[in-house]
Scaffold this active site. Structure first.
Site, mmCIF file in Angstrom:
data_model
loop_
_atom_site.group_PDB
_atom_site.id
_atom_site.type_symbol
_atom_site.label_atom_id
_atom_site.label_comp_id
_atom_site.label_asym_id
_atom_site.label_seq_id
_atom_site.Cartn_x
_atom_site.Cartn_y
_atom_site.Cartn_z
ATOM 1 N N GLU A 44 -5.117 1.895 2.809
ATOM 2 C CA GLU A 44 -5.009 0.707 3.652
ATOM 3 C C GLU A 44 -5.065 1.058 5.130
ATOM 4 O O GLU A 44 -5.539 0.263 5.942
ATOM 5 C CB GLU A 44 -3.691 -0.030 3.357
ATOM 6 C CG GLU A 44 -3.601 -1.432 3.956
ATOM 7 C CD GLU A 44 -3.040 -1.472 5.371
ATOM 8 O OE1 GLU A 44 -3.101 -2.534 6.015
ATOM 9 O OE2 GLU A 44 -2.519 -0.430 5.851
ATOM 10 N N GLU A 45 -4.599 2.263 5.481
ATOM 11 C CA GLU A 45 -4.480 2.645 6.885
ATOM 12 C C GLU A 45 -5.768 3.232 7.453
ATOM 13 O O GLU A 45 -5.743 3.918 8.474
ATOM 14 C CB GLU A 45 -3.345 3.661 7.053
ATOM 15 C CG GLU A 45 -1.965 3.144 6.662
ATOM 16 C CD GLU A 45 -1.394 2.151 7.667
ATOM 17 O OE1 GLU A 45 -2.126 1.756 8.602
ATOM 18 O OE2 GLU A 45 -0.221 1.766 7.510
ATOM 19 N N ASP A 60 -0.247 4.353 1.066
ATOM 20 C CA ASP A 60 -0.611 5.367 2.052
ATOM 21 C C ASP A 60 0.107 5.159 3.379
ATOM 22 O O ASP A 60 0.626 4.082 3.672
ATOM 23 C CB ASP A 60 -2.122 5.398 2.275
ATOM 24 C CG ASP A 60 -2.681 4.082 2.794
ATOM 25 O OD1 ASP A 60 -2.200 3.019 2.361
ATOM 26 O OD2 ASP A 60 -3.608 4.118 3.629
ATOM 27 N N HIS A 79 0.833 -1.207 0.000
ATOM 28 C CA HIS A 79 0.000 0.000 0.000
ATOM 29 C C HIS A 79 0.865 1.253 0.000
ATOM 30 O O HIS A 79 1.961 1.289 0.573
ATOM 31 C CB HIS A 79 -0.989 -0.007 1.172
ATOM 32 C CG HIS A 79 -0.377 -0.005 2.540
ATOM 33 N ND1 HIS A 79 0.036 1.148 3.173
ATOM 34 C CD2 HIS A 79 -0.137 -1.010 3.418
ATOM 35 C CE1 HIS A 79 0.504 0.850 4.376
ATOM 36 N NE2 HIS A 79 0.414 -0.456 4.548
ATOM 37 N N GLU A 96 4.579 -6.082 3.682
ATOM 38 C CA GLU A 96 4.447 -5.480 5.011
ATOM 39 C C GLU A 96 5.737 -5.683 5.806
ATOM 40 O O GLU A 96 6.493 -6.634 5.573
ATOM 41 C CB GLU A 96 3.278 -6.115 5.765
ATOM 42 C CG GLU A 96 1.907 -5.717 5.248
ATOM 43 C CD GLU A 96 1.450 -4.359 5.773
ATOM 44 O OE1 GLU A 96 2.195 -3.739 6.562
ATOM 45 O OE2 GLU A 96 0.351 -3.932 5.383
ATOM 46 N N HIS A 124 4.162 3.343 12.481
ATOM 47 C CA HIS A 124 3.305 4.405 13.016
ATOM 48 C C HIS A 124 3.968 5.170 14.168
ATOM 49 O O HIS A 124 3.351 6.064 14.741
ATOM 50 C CB HIS A 124 1.947 3.855 13.508
ATOM 51 C CG HIS A 124 1.160 3.137 12.467
ATOM 52 N ND1 HIS A 124 -0.114 2.670 12.699
ATOM 53 C CD2 HIS A 124 1.443 2.797 11.188
ATOM 54 C CE1 HIS A 124 -0.586 2.064 11.624
ATOM 55 N NE2 HIS A 124 0.363 2.139 10.687
ATOM 56 N N ASP A 169 6.269 1.394 7.433
ATOM 57 C CA ASP A 169 4.926 0.954 7.046
ATOM 58 C C ASP A 169 4.386 1.820 5.923
ATOM 59 O O ASP A 169 3.796 2.866 6.171
ATOM 60 C CB ASP A 169 4.002 1.004 8.261
ATOM 61 C CG ASP A 169 2.701 0.273 8.053
ATOM 62 O OD1 ASP A 169 2.527 -0.377 7.008
ATOM 63 O OD2 ASP A 169 1.842 0.358 8.941
#
Length: 370
Positions: free
Chosen positions: A138-139, A74, A72, A167, A345, A104
Site C-alpha cells: 500500500e505504501e 506493509d 495493509h 487507517e 511515517h 500506519d
C-alpha cells in the site's frame, strides 16, 4: 522475530507489538502475511484465502449483509538506526507503543485481527457476515497495490455491503479521502560546455517559472457532503544536469497534487495541464478521490453506533486511502482506526495504547448489535 505460529491474540498491546516486530517494509511482507495466515487459519469459524502476500478471512454465517474490515500489512522503511523492535513507554492511559508501523497501520490491523479471532465464535456472533482483508504493497505506487491485485484476481473475496479501513484516525471517523496525482513537468534546453554557456540554453533555469507558480499557488478548501477538504500542490522532486561542467538540456520537476473528492481524476489531470500549459506534462502515478458517502444507510448506522461510544463528529480524510478503491468497487467505506495520522511515517512513530481498546470496543459493539 516473533514465531508466526504463536502470534498472541488475547492482549491487544502484545499482539500489536508482535506484528510490528515482524518487519514488513513494502515488498517484504511475506513473513507477516505468513504469521497472519497462521493465526487466522487456526480459527474454526473462518475460511482463509491467500493471494500473494494478501490474506483474506471470511465468516459464512448466512447473514443478509457482509461487512469488510481491511488494513495493509506493509510499512515505509525503517529509520537509521532502526525504530524497531517496539518499546512500551509511559503508564496507565498514557502508555504508548513506539516503533515503525505502530500508527500506519498495524494498530488498525491488530484491532481487526483481535476481532477476527473473537467474532463468530459461540456467544460472539456478529449481526453481519465479516470479511477481513490484510494486504500488501500500500505504501508504494498504485500499480503495485496488493488490494488492486486482489480485486483483479479474486473480486469475490472483496464483495460486501460496507467497508471499514483501519487507517489511523485517532479513533475518529474520517469520511472519503483526497485523490492524488503525480506528474513530471519537463523543460528543454540546449547542452553546452559551461565555460561557453552562451552556446546553450539552461533547462534548469527554465524551470524557475514552474517553481514560482508552485510557490505562489493558493490551495483551495472544498466542502464535500458537509466535510471540508484542503487541497495541496507541491514540488516533491527535481532533477536535471549530467555533469558539473555541462549546461543541462533537460530539467524535470515532479509535482504532487492532492485534490478534494469534488474532482474526478480526469478533472485533476486537466487542472494540472492547464496550470503547466506550454510544458511537457507526463502523469506518473494517479489514484482517484472518494466522496464521504456518509449518507449511505449502512454508513449512517456505523457513524451513529460508533459516535455513541466515542463522541465527536465525522471528519475529512486528508491523504489518500483505499476507501477510494472500495468506492470504485461500489462499496461504501470509511476510515476508522487507532493512531494519530500526524505521526505516520515519522521517526518517532507511536500510538496511544488506550486507543486500541476504544476502536476494538466500538467496532465490536456495532458488529454484534449491542
Amino acid at each position: 522475530m516473533t514465531d508466526p505460529a504463536t502470534l498472541p491474540s488475547s492482549d491487544l498491546v502484545d499482539l500489536l507489538a508482535a506484528i510490528c516486530d515482524i518487519e514488513s517494509v513494502s515488498g517484504d511482507e511475506a513473513a507477516l502475511a505468513d504469521a497472519v495466515e497462521a493465526l487466522l487459519s487456526d480459527q474454526p469459524h473462518l475460511e482463509v484465502h491467500r493471494d500473494g502476500d494478501a490474506v483474506v478471512a471470511r465468516t459464512t454465517l448466512g447473514r443478509d449483509r457482509r461487512v469488510v474490515l481491511a488494513g495493509h500489512l506493509d510499512t515505509v522503511p525503517l529509520t537509521d538506526p532502526p525504530n524497531l523492535p517496539t518499546r512500551l513507554a509511559g503508564e496507565g492511559d498514557d502508555r504508548e507503543l513506539w516503533g515503525r508501523g505502530t500508527v500506519d497501520m498495524k494498530a488498525g490491523v491488530a484491532v481487526m485481527l483481535a476481532l477476527a479471532v473473537e467474532l463468530g465464535r459461540p456467544g460472539a456472533e456478529p449481526v453481519a457476515d465479516l470479511t477481513y482483508v490484510f494486504y500488501d504493497h500500500e505504501e508504494v505506487e498504485e500499480s503495485k497495490s496488493g488490494l488492486k491485485r486482489l480485486a483483479r484476481n479474486r473480486p469475490d473475496l472483496l464483495a460486501g455491503d460496507f467497508a471499514v479501513l483501519g487507517e489511523p484516525t485517532s479513533a475518529d471517523i474520517e469520511g472519503g479521502c483526497q485523490g492524488t496525482i503525480r506528474v513530471d513537468v519537463t523543460t528543454r534546453g540546449v547542452a553546452a560546455h559551461s565555460a561557453r554557456s552562451w552556446r546553450g540554453e539552461n533547462a534548469i533555469h527554465a524551470a524557475a517559472p514552474i517553481l514560482a507558480l508552485l510557490s505562489g499557488y493558493e490551495a483551495v478548501q472544498v466542502e464535500v457532503d458537509g466535510l471540508l477538504y484542503r487541497e495541496g500542490l507541491n514540488a516533491v522532486g527535481i532533477r536535471g544536469g549530467i555533469a558539473g561542467n555541462v549546461v543541462p538540456d533537460a530539467c524535470t520537476v515532479t509535482v504532487n497534487y492532492r485534490f478534494a473528492p469534488s474532482r474526478t481524476l480526469a478533472e485533476a489531470e486537466q487542472h494540472l495541464r492547464e496550470l503547466f500549459d506550454g510544458y511537457e506534462v507526463v502523469v506518473t502515478d494517479a489514484s482517484p478521490a472518494a466522496r464521504p458517502g456518509l449518507d449511505d444507510p449502512l454508513a449512517a448506522e456505523f457513524v451513529a453506533a460508533v459516535l455513541d461510544r466515542t463522541g465527536g463528529a465525522p471528519k475529512p480524510k486528508y491523504g489518500w486511502t483505499d476507501v477510494a478503491r472500495f468506492a470504485e468497487l461500489g462499496i461504501p467505506a470509511v476510515n476508522f482506526g487507532p493512531g494519530d495520522a500526524l505521526l505516520a511515517h515519522a521517526d518517532d512513530e507511536r500510538v496511544r495504547v488506550a486507543e486500541l481498546a476504544v476502536c476494538r470496543d466500538a467496532l465490536r459493539a456495532w458488529l454484534v448489535g449491542a
